[in-house]
Design a protein around this motif. Structure first.
Motif, short mmCIF file in Angstrom:
data_model
loop_
_atom_site.label_atom_id
_atom_site.label_comp_id
_atom_site.label_asym_id
_atom_site.label_seq_id
_atom_site.Cartn_x
_atom_site.Cartn_y
_atom_site.Cartn_z
N VAL A 146 10.63 14.98 -9.78
CA VAL A 146 10.99 16.20 -9.04
C VAL A 146 9.73 16.81 -8.41
N ILE A 147 8.97 17.63 -9.13
CA ILE A 147 7.83 18.28 -8.49
C ILE A 147 6.79 17.25 -8.03
N LEU A 148 6.44 16.30 -8.89
CA LEU A 148 5.44 15.33 -8.48
C LEU A 148 5.94 14.43 -7.36
N GLU A 149 7.23 14.19 -7.32
CA GLU A 149 7.79 13.43 -6.20
C GLU A 149 7.74 14.25 -4.93
N ALA A 150 8.04 15.54 -5.03
CA ALA A 150 7.94 16.41 -3.85
C ALA A 150 6.50 16.48 -3.36
N ARG A 151 5.55 16.57 -4.31
CA ARG A 151 4.14 16.66 -3.94
C ARG A 151 3.58 15.35 -3.39
N GLU A 296 -3.54 -3.57 7.21
CA GLU A 296 -2.21 -4.03 6.82
C GLU A 296 -1.29 -2.91 6.35
N LEU A 297 -1.74 -1.66 6.37
CA LEU A 297 -0.89 -0.55 5.92
C LEU A 297 0.36 -0.45 6.78
N GLU A 298 1.51 -0.27 6.11
CA GLU A 298 2.78 -0.18 6.81
C GLU A 298 3.64 0.93 6.21
N LEU A 299 4.29 1.67 7.06
CA LEU A 299 5.20 2.72 6.62
C LEU A 299 6.35 2.11 5.82
N GLY A 300 6.63 2.71 4.67
CA GLY A 300 7.73 2.25 3.82
C GLY A 300 7.35 1.17 2.85
N ALA A 301 6.11 0.71 2.89
CA ALA A 301 5.69 -0.38 2.00
C ALA A 301 5.47 0.14 0.58
N LEU A 302 5.79 -0.70 -0.40
CA LEU A 302 5.45 -0.39 -1.79
C LEU A 302 3.94 -0.41 -1.95
N THR A 303 3.40 0.58 -2.62
CA THR A 303 1.95 0.68 -2.71
C THR A 303 1.34 -0.46 -3.53
N TYR A 304 2.08 -0.98 -4.51
CA TYR A 304 1.51 -2.06 -5.32
C TYR A 304 1.19 -3.28 -4.48
N ARG A 305 1.87 -3.43 -3.38
CA ARG A 305 1.59 -4.55 -2.47
C ARG A 305 0.11 -4.60 -2.10
N TYR A 306 -0.51 -3.45 -1.94
CA TYR A 306 -1.91 -3.41 -1.50
C TYR A 306 -2.87 -3.64 -2.67
N GLN A 307 -2.45 -3.26 -3.86
CA GLN A 307 -3.23 -3.62 -5.05
C GLN A 307 -3.23 -5.14 -5.20
N ASP A 308 -2.07 -5.73 -5.07
CA ASP A 308 -1.94 -7.18 -5.21
C ASP A 308 -2.75 -7.90 -4.12
N ARG A 309 -2.71 -7.37 -2.91
CA ARG A 309 -3.44 -7.97 -1.80
C ARG A 309 -4.95 -7.87 -2.02
N THR A 310 -5.40 -6.76 -2.56
CA THR A 310 -6.82 -6.58 -2.84
C THR A 310 -7.29 -7.61 -3.86
N CYS A 311 -6.50 -7.81 -4.91
CA CYS A 311 -6.85 -8.83 -5.89
C CYS A 311 -6.92 -10.20 -5.24
N PRO A 348 1.34 8.86 -4.44
CA PRO A 348 1.84 7.58 -4.94
C PRO A 348 0.78 6.82 -5.71
N TRP A 349 1.22 6.16 -6.80
CA TRP A 349 0.34 5.32 -7.59
C TRP A 349 0.35 3.91 -7.03
N ASP A 354 6.27 -2.08 -10.92
CA ASP A 354 7.73 -2.06 -10.98
C ASP A 354 8.33 -0.67 -10.73
N ASP A 355 7.60 0.18 -10.01
CA ASP A 355 8.08 1.54 -9.74
C ASP A 355 8.34 1.70 -8.24
N PRO A 356 9.60 1.60 -7.81
CA PRO A 356 9.92 1.65 -6.38
C PRO A 356 9.75 3.03 -5.76
N SER A 357 9.44 4.05 -6.56
CA SER A 357 9.24 5.39 -5.99
C SER A 357 7.87 5.53 -5.33
#
Length: 412
Positions: A146-151, A296-311, A348-349, A354-357
């Motif tokens: 709720v609040i952290l999602e709004a923020r 490679e940043l894209e609107l709507g992308a899951l953020t973990y994608r970029y962690q995985d790409r960095t690795c 966003p983290w 496994d967190d689609p939010s």
């Protein structure tokens, strides 16, 4: 954003939000009140109603700045509730809050808890209050839904505030660079006027002074780590370490606005005078990964994608990564990024697979900070800027600043 709150509350079956504590250095409270000077308050967010703020009488004018519905604690003298509780202080406090809840019409439903209070006493209070109000369920927002999602997304006014503290941050970084580069050097070591070595503690004292002069605060300190310390990502640096030429310096600075407002987060790696070949190579690789990920940043992308790409990118360069072994202590050993706002680390983290939010949305503000760490070789390298997603879906750096590794020395 705040405009999403009611939908988020409805989605999570929340009937009210209860934010408690001071109105400074209390992110959830600051989010709604703007950082007014109130030492203790209770704020209730109930869909369809003006927010309700309970406050002390001495701070009534500060509380009035919010434009919220105000209720003074003076309406609930604790002495009366102590009589009802036969001197039991915990029961008296719980009875007092029970009356507050009843007066604002909050006697049933799901209430989510936020704020900064001393954990033990507040936990005891809520547990006792739960007994007195059995039709209310008090819960913590463990899912950050709720609040952290709004923020997790900022409106333009919030981005402007982040840019303001960013400008202060960059100005201090520039002063530090000029201060170091104009220093006298003896035997590869920067020295002060009294002939003693300039130390990490000396530099940090000036950073704190310059931030304070600009109206900023540094509640989580500064990382200014030289040599081996820079190879441990969150080593703040050894205060007595001398500042020497050719040693890598990881300078990670993350101040906030006065009163616990918005943060900025920024890192550069410097070598004064010259860079050893091994440090220069690592720096070039970190910069390459930084540039590639940003492209490679894209609107709507899951953020973990970029962690995985960095690795993936670092592994192709021959470095061990946290993806291969979560317990490694050298190579690429942390998350690529995190959200930025009223906390220096928030949604966003980028490390939650496994967190689609956690996605890149309009209004996302986040860091990009790849790094390589080799304390056994006496160095670390990290580069970090803060970015945001514009209203039309583009990605822009909040503020720009040179990424040079080598800082030429101008002093004698």
């Amino acid at each position: 954003m705040k405009k999403d709150l009611e939908n988020l509350m409805q989605k999570n079956n929340a009937d009210a939000l209860w934010i408690s504590g001071a109105a400074q250095h209390n992110p959830s409270m600051v989010y709604f009140t703007g950082g007014i000077h109130v030492t203790l308050a209770d704020l209730f967010i109930i869909p369809g109603r003006t927010p309700i703020l309970l406050h002390g009488t001495m701070e009534r004018e500060e509380a009035a700045k919010t434009g919220f519905e105000l209720i003074s604690y003076a309406r609930y003298p604790i002495s009366e509730f102590k009589k009802l509780a036969n001197g039991d202080n915990l029961l008296a406090s719980a009875l007092r809050y029970k009356k507050m809840f009843e007066d604002i019409g909050l006697t049933k439903g799901k209430v989510l808890l936020y704020g900064v209070r001393e954990f033990g006493p507040f936990y005891s209070l809520v547990a006792r209050l739960q007994e007195l109000l059995p039709n209310i369920t008090f819960e913590g927002d463990h899912a950050e839904s709720v609040i952290l999602e709004a923020r997790a997304t900022k409106d333009q006014a919030e981005i402007d505030e982040i840019r303001k503290i960013g400008e202060v941050t960059i100005s201090v970084v520039e002063r530090v660079k000029n201060f170091l580069s104009n220093h006298k050097v003896e035997n590869e070591t920067l020295v002060k006027r009294d002939g003693n070595p300039l130390t990490v503690a000396d530099v940090k004292a000036l950073i704190n002074l310059w931030l304070a002069e600009a109206g900023a605060e540094n509640p989580e300190a500064t990382i200014f780590a030289i040599g081996r310390d820079g190879g441990i990502p969150h080593s703040a640096g050894t205060p007595s370490d001398p500042i020497q030429l050719g040693k890598s310096i990881v300078f990670d600075i993350f101040p906030c606005q006065g009163g616990g407002g918005y943060f900025y987060d920024f890192t550069r790696t410097w070598c004064l005078g010259y860079a050893p070949e091994e440090v220069q190579l690592a720096y070039n690789q970190v910069k390459q990964v930084y540039d590639q990920v940003v492209s490679e940043l894209e609107l709507g992308a899951l953020t973990y994608r970029y962690q995985d790409r960095t690795c993936e990118l670092f592994e192709q360069m021959g470095h061990p990564t946290i993806r291969q072994n979560p317990a490694i202590e050298e190579g690429y050993i942390h998350s690529l990024a995190h959200g930025l706002g009223l906390d220096v680390h928030e949604k966003p983290w980028f490390g939650r697979k496994d967190d689609p939010s956690n996605i890149l949305q309009i209004g996302s503000v986040f860091t990009i900070e790849p790094g390589l760490y080799y304390p056994s070789k006496g160095f670390g390298v990290r580069l970090e800027d803060s970015w945001y997603t514009t209203r039309d879906g583009r990605f822009e750096k909040v503020l720009d600043y040179p990424m040079d590794l080598v800082i030429p020395m101008k002093g004698g």
